[in-house]
Design a protein around this motif. Structure first.
Motif, PDB file in Angstrom:
ATOM      1  N   PHE A 152       0.903  -1.172   0.056  1.00 33.56           N
ATOM      2  CA  PHE A 152      -0.017   0.075   0.146  1.00 33.56           C
ATOM      3  C   PHE A 152       0.898   1.238  -0.008  1.00 33.56           C
ATOM      4  CE2 PHE A 152      -3.329  -2.845   1.540  1.00 33.56           C
ATOM      5  CZ  PHE A 152      -4.335  -2.466   0.864  1.00 33.56           C
ATOM      6  N   GLU A 153       0.244   2.198  -0.590  1.00 32.82           N
ATOM      7  CA  GLU A 153       0.954   3.500  -0.383  1.00 32.82           C
ATOM      8  C   GLU A 153      -0.061   4.632   0.108  1.00 32.82           C
ATOM      9  OE1 GLU A 153       3.517   3.717  -4.717  1.00 32.82           O
ATOM     10  OE2 GLU A 153       1.561   4.561  -4.737  1.00 32.82           O
ATOM     11  N   PHE A 154       0.674   5.482   0.663  1.00 32.60           N
ATOM     12  CA  PHE A 154      -0.149   6.614   1.606  1.00 32.60           C
ATOM     13  C   PHE A 154       0.276   8.073   1.184  1.00 32.60           C
ATOM     14  CE2 PHE A 154       0.213   2.498   4.086  1.00 32.60           C
ATOM     15  CZ  PHE A 154      -1.065   2.420   4.557  1.00 32.60           C
ATOM     16  N   VAL A 155      -0.497   8.652   0.333  1.00 33.10           N
ATOM     17  CA  VAL A 155       0.029   9.770  -0.476  1.00 33.10           C
ATOM     18  C   VAL A 155      -0.358  11.017   0.636  1.00 33.10           C
ATOM     19  CG1 VAL A 155      -0.067  11.429  -2.248  1.00 33.10           C
ATOM     20  CG2 VAL A 155      -0.106   8.929  -2.762  1.00 33.10           C
ATOM     21  N   VAL A 156       0.381  11.607   1.245  1.00 36.27           N
ATOM     22  CA  VAL A 156       0.383  12.709   2.198  1.00 36.27           C
ATOM     23  C   VAL A 156       0.678  13.938   1.575  1.00 36.27           C
ATOM     24  CG1 VAL A 156       0.626  13.329   4.379  1.00 36.27           C
ATOM     25  CG2 VAL A 156       0.843  10.751   3.899  1.00 36.27           C
ATOM     26  N   THR A 157      -0.204  15.143   1.905  1.00 39.37           N
ATOM     27  CA  THR A 157       0.066  16.279   1.193  1.00 39.37           C
ATOM     28  C   THR A 157      -0.346  17.367   2.232  1.00 39.37           C
ATOM     29  OG1 THR A 157      -0.516  15.684  -1.141  1.00 39.37           O
ATOM     30  CG2 THR A 157      -0.507  18.138  -0.671  1.00 39.37           C
ATOM     31  N   ASN A 158       0.862  18.387   2.504  1.00 42.36           N
ATOM     32  CA  ASN A 158       0.500  19.336   3.290  1.00 42.36           C
ATOM     33  C   ASN A 158       0.097  20.595   2.584  1.00 42.36           C
ATOM     34  OD1 ASN A 158       0.800  21.549   5.236  1.00 42.36           O
ATOM     35  ND2 ASN A 158       2.713  21.406   5.659  1.00 42.36           N
ATOM     36  N   SER A 159      -1.238  20.794   2.679  1.00 41.64           N
ATOM     37  CA  SER A 159      -2.026  21.858   2.030  1.00 41.64           C
ATOM     38  C   SER A 159      -1.996  23.008   2.827  1.00 41.64           C
ATOM     39  CB  SER A 159      -3.364  21.421   1.611  1.00 41.64           C
ATOM     40  OG  SER A 159      -3.109  20.217   0.912  1.00 41.64           O
ATOM     41  N   GLY A 160      -1.362  23.243   3.898  1.00 40.85           N
ATOM     42  CA  GLY A 160      -1.377  24.305   4.960  1.00 40.85           C
ATOM     43  C   GLY A 160      -0.232  25.328   4.701  1.00 40.85           C
ATOM     44  N   ALA A 161      -0.504  26.473   5.052  1.00 38.85           N
ATOM     45  CA  ALA A 161       0.882  27.466   5.098  1.00 38.85           C
ATOM     46  C   ALA A 161       1.842  27.000   6.183  1.00 38.85           C
ATOM     47  CB  ALA A 161       0.099  28.738   5.407  1.00 38.85           C
ATOM     48  N   GLN A 162       1.778  26.222   6.936  1.00 42.83           N
ATOM     49  CA  GLN A 162       2.739  25.839   8.050  1.00 42.83           C
ATOM     50  C   GLN A 162       3.239  24.589   7.840  1.00 42.83           C
ATOM     51  OE1 GLN A 162       0.316  26.880  11.586  1.00 42.83           O
ATOM     52  NE2 GLN A 162       1.825  28.373  12.061  1.00 42.83           N
ATOM     53  N   ASP A 163       4.694  24.306   8.194  1.00 40.31           N
ATOM     54  CA  ASP A 163       5.407  23.262   8.000  1.00 40.31           C
ATOM     55  C   ASP A 163       4.409  22.112   9.161  1.00 40.31           C
ATOM     56  OD1 ASP A 163       6.507  24.262   6.030  1.00 40.31           O
ATOM     57  OD2 ASP A 163       8.764  24.284   7.473  1.00 40.31           O
ATOM     58  N   ILE A 164       4.634  20.728   8.936  1.00 41.71           N
ATOM     59  CA  ILE A 164       4.100  19.975   9.726  1.00 41.71           C
ATOM     60  C   ILE A 164       5.150  18.928  10.245  1.00 41.71           C
ATOM     61  CG2 ILE A 164       2.659  17.827   9.994  1.00 41.71           C
ATOM     62  CD1 ILE A 164       0.667  19.155   7.958  1.00 41.71           C
ATOM     63  N   THR A 165       5.138  18.986  11.566  1.00 41.41           N
ATOM     64  CA  THR A 165       5.991  18.145  12.156  1.00 41.41           C
ATOM     65  C   THR A 165       5.527  16.848  12.820  1.00 41.41           C
ATOM     66  OG1 THR A 165       6.320  19.168  14.298  1.00 41.41           O
ATOM     67  CG2 THR A 165       7.942  20.167  12.611  1.00 41.41           C
ATOM     68  N   GLY A 166       6.225  15.917  13.094  1.00 40.87           N
ATOM     69  CA  GLY A 166       5.907  14.778  13.859  1.00 40.87           C
ATOM     70  C   GLY A 166       4.919  13.860  13.227  1.00 40.87           C
ATOM     71  N   LEU A 167       4.893  13.957  11.752  1.00 35.24           N
ATOM     72  CA  LEU A 167       3.874  13.056  10.949  1.00 35.24           C
ATOM     73  C   LEU A 167       3.915  11.703  11.145  1.00 35.24           C
ATOM     74  CD1 LEU A 167       2.123  13.165   8.381  1.00 35.24           C
ATOM     75  CD2 LEU A 167       4.161  12.639   7.036  1.00 35.24           C
TER      76      LEU A 167
END
Length: 687
Positions: A371-386
């Motif tokens: 399986f693949e999990f395509v993850v996109t950060n669409s917000g204006a801030q960086d995301i940590t601890g994904l």
């Protein structure tokens, strides 16, 4: 200006409506996904194939470490822009030489269900065969669950569809052909193999090319099947040509030469009239519509040229590419300013779960599904601890736990198919992504993936059931007819079906070829032996066999049938029951005890006596071990004592035998038994 078909014109008017041309040109307000100008010396997110190269890189520069396009070689044919031109470079798919082909591929999945908005600049110009420029440029989308490692067939297939035995792009979804030469329009060279009526091109003409200066759309395909014709910018959809294009401008630009010493900036200015701005848009599911708009740089701005329902079903993600080629006819093919976004905005943290393609050939119990999990950060801030959580899959592994604003990554995991999945007929599970943005927890909407698990045909197998059609009880010498029901319990046809029985020969079966779940009836006969009767039973063991298409022999489990075999036996015990002494004229009373000493019931019990004509036996059926008493009487005659003349006494002997009938109507006889009576010869007769 070329005329527009009535269908395209009506759809254009519907889309434009009261808002005028600006409504048709409206860009999506969704989430940015990909942006690449191709003006620099590198394009690290793209893989180059064939002659594709960057004019912004130094001449002949090696491809980037991730397979990105390298620098264009020296000695190019035609009016190509100069090398080492960053930041004024181009992606050059081909120069104007003969037999060139090139493609760039974006092998990173991007979300699809929110729609897709793609714009790019393309140049087709500078042909060395100006009367027949070629070939064209394709923009194509594939199912993002597949690996995009190469284009499809070149030539008239424009790197999307199949070309003869050469396969099309893997798991293609849609191909938009910006076709200057015109063969992408036609169903020749293998294009459209296996397509149904209604998805066939109007043309099967190869030369002259049936659809020059035309935009043609082809649908899903894989290998050498599919890539069916959907629509094109023509006013004629009948099978009789010509098929004129309705484009309100020319795909090929007017540039024919560039000064050999032109600077990158000068070349950029001189190539501007040949630029065409292309805008491809697919609206969100569930009823997506694909539109193609083009700005021909003629002062009329972007114009809607084609609209059609997008293929169904829409994949969960897309990957995309550009391809071009030349043959005996040529053009220079350039790309710039690729901008990709969703049509509808994505959530701040967006997750799409999908099973990688191709799926394992055997999706039975125990199969490992990637399986693949395509993850996109669409917000204006960086995301940590994904973190991506899938409760049913193995540990989800991500290339990073930090996701910059606008970044998309692909995480992976595997899942093992269980018996419950197989029984349900599908593998269903849901995943979510979570992390922290600016100190605030963020989470994605859940994403569910369903993988159909095909019902696996059972392996070849046979079963046989045995019964006796001759009713019992059974006795020695009796023929018994057996019936065998043979069932194909497997998933494939079996031939040469027969039954083997350890006691029965010559068994016949009808039919001898069985499809899955079909039955055959077989019959055979066995005659009960004395040994069976002595043993009290007969046991037969049978099995069925058949052959698969591969010639393998399939044997059923053994089946046993035990029948009780009756043993006949009859005895008679004769006694004198009247008192003596006996003389001539005396009546002697006899009693005959008849006993069934076998294991079968006997009927019609009779006793015969050599001196008594009528022995009386009550009507009775003798069960095994039971007895019946018969009676008879005899009057002593002078003849009985004649042989004893001169003696005081004479012995009269009577001999008796019992008879009966077994269940099959056969006679059963006892041994004989006798009784002696002493007759007094002298003296008065006794009364």
């Amino acid at each position: 200006m070329k005329t527009m078909s009535r269908c395209t014109a009506a759809l254009l008017a519907l889309l434009v409506g009261a808002g005028g041309a600006s409504a048709a040109r409206a860009q999506g307000t969704g989430t940015p996904l990909v942006q690449e100008t191709f003006t620099q010396a590198t394009a690290p997110d793209f893989t180059a194939v064939g002659d594709a190269c960057l004019t912004g890189a130094p001449t002949g520069a090696a491809p980037g470490p991730d397979g990105g396009p390298g620098g264009c070689p020296a000695g190019a044919v035609g009016p190509v822009p100069p090398n080492d031109a960053a930041p004024h470079g181009y992606l050059r798919l081909t120069d104007a030489g003969n037999g060139r082909s090139g493609a760039v591929l974006y092998d990173q999945a991007i979300p699809a269900r929110a729609g897709l908005d793609v714009s790019f600049d393309q140049w087709q110009y500078g042909s060395t065969t100006p009367d027949a420029p070629a070939d064209g440029i394709s923009f194509f989308l594939v199912d993002g669950a597949a690996s995009l490692t190469g284009p499809g067939g070149y030539g008239g297939s424009l790197g999307y569809a199949q070309l003869g035995s050469a396969p099309g792009v893997s798991h293609g979804y849609v191909g938009v052909g910006l076709d200057v030469y015109g063969n992408f329009f036609g169903d020749t060279e293998g294009r459209g193999t296996g397509c149904p009526e209604g998805q066939r091109s109007p043309s099967t003409v190869l030369y002259p090319p049936p659809g020059p200066d035309m935009v043609t759309v082809r649908g899903p395909g894989d290998g050498t099947e599919g890539y069916c014709f959907l629509t094109a910018t023509t006013s004629n959809f009948t099978s009789t040509g010509p098929w004129p294009s309705t484009l309100p401008g020319d795909l090929q630009g007017p540039t024919t030469t560039l000064p050999p010493d032109a600077t990158p900036q000068e070349a950029e200015t001189l190539l501007e009239p040949s630029r065409r701005r292309v805008h491809v848009r697919i609206t969100p599911a569930p009823d997506p519509v694909l539109t193609v708009s083009i700005d021909f740089m003629d002062g009329n701005g972007e114009q809607l040229v084609l609209t059609t329902p997008a293929p169904q079903p829409v994949p969960a993600t897309y990957k995309f590419g550009f391809a071009s080629s030349t043959g005996g006819s040529t053009d220079v093919h350039l790309i710039r300013n690729v901008v990709v976004s969703s049509v509808a905005p994505l959530s701040q943290l967006n997750l799409v779960k999908q099973a990688q393609k191709p799926l394992p050939e055997d999706l039975g119990v125990g199969a490992r599904v990637p399986f693949e999990f395509v993850v996109t950060n669409s917000g204006a801030q960086d995301i940590t601890g994904l973190v991506v959580d899938d409760p049913r899959a193995d540990t989800v592994e991500c290339p990073t736990t930090e996701l910059a604003s606008g970044q998309t990554i692909t995480c992976t995991a595997t899942y093992t198919v269980t018996e419950e999945d197989a029984a349900r007929g599908s593998l269903d599970n849901t995943a979510v992504a979570s992390g922290t943005a600016g100190g605030t927890p963020v989470g994605s909407p859940p994403s569910t993936s369903t993988v159909p698990i095909p019902v696996q045909p059972p392996p070849p197998a046979l079963e046989v059931a045995k019964s006796a059609t001759t009713p019992g009880p059974y006795t020695e010498g009796q023929p018994i007819t057996y019936s065998y029901t043979v069932t194909n319990t497997g998933g494939s046809e079996l031939t040469g079906v027969q039954v083997r029985d350890n006691r029965v020969d010559g068994i016949t079966c009808v039919p001898t070829t069985l499809a899955p779940a079909q039955t055959a009836t077989c019959t055979g006969t066995y005659t009960v032996t004395a040994a069976d009767a002595e043993r009290g039973s007969v046991t037969n063991t049978a099995s069925a066999t058949g052959r698969t298409a591969d010639g393998d022999t399939i044997t059923s489990p053994d089946t046993d049938l035990t029948l009780t075999v009756g043993r006949t036996g009859l005895t008679v015990d004769k006694e004198v029951v009247s008192g003596g002494p006996f003389m001539v004229g005396s009546t002697v009373e006899y009693e005959y005890t008849v006993t069934d000493t076998g294991t079968t019931t006997l009927d019609d019990v009779r006793v015969t006596d050599d001196h008594i004509s009528d022995v009386n036996c009550p009507p009775a059926s003798l069960e095994p071990g039971a007895s019946v008493v018969c009676h008879g009487s005899y009057e002593i005659t002078p003849a009985d004592v004649e042989a004893c003349a001169g003696s005081d006494e004479c012995v009269v002997t009577n001999i008796a035998r019992a008879d009966a009938t077994d269940p099959r109507g056969n006679e059963v006889h006892s041994g004989s038994d006798d009784a002696d009576v002493v007759v007094v010869v002298a003296g008065p007769p006794q009364k």
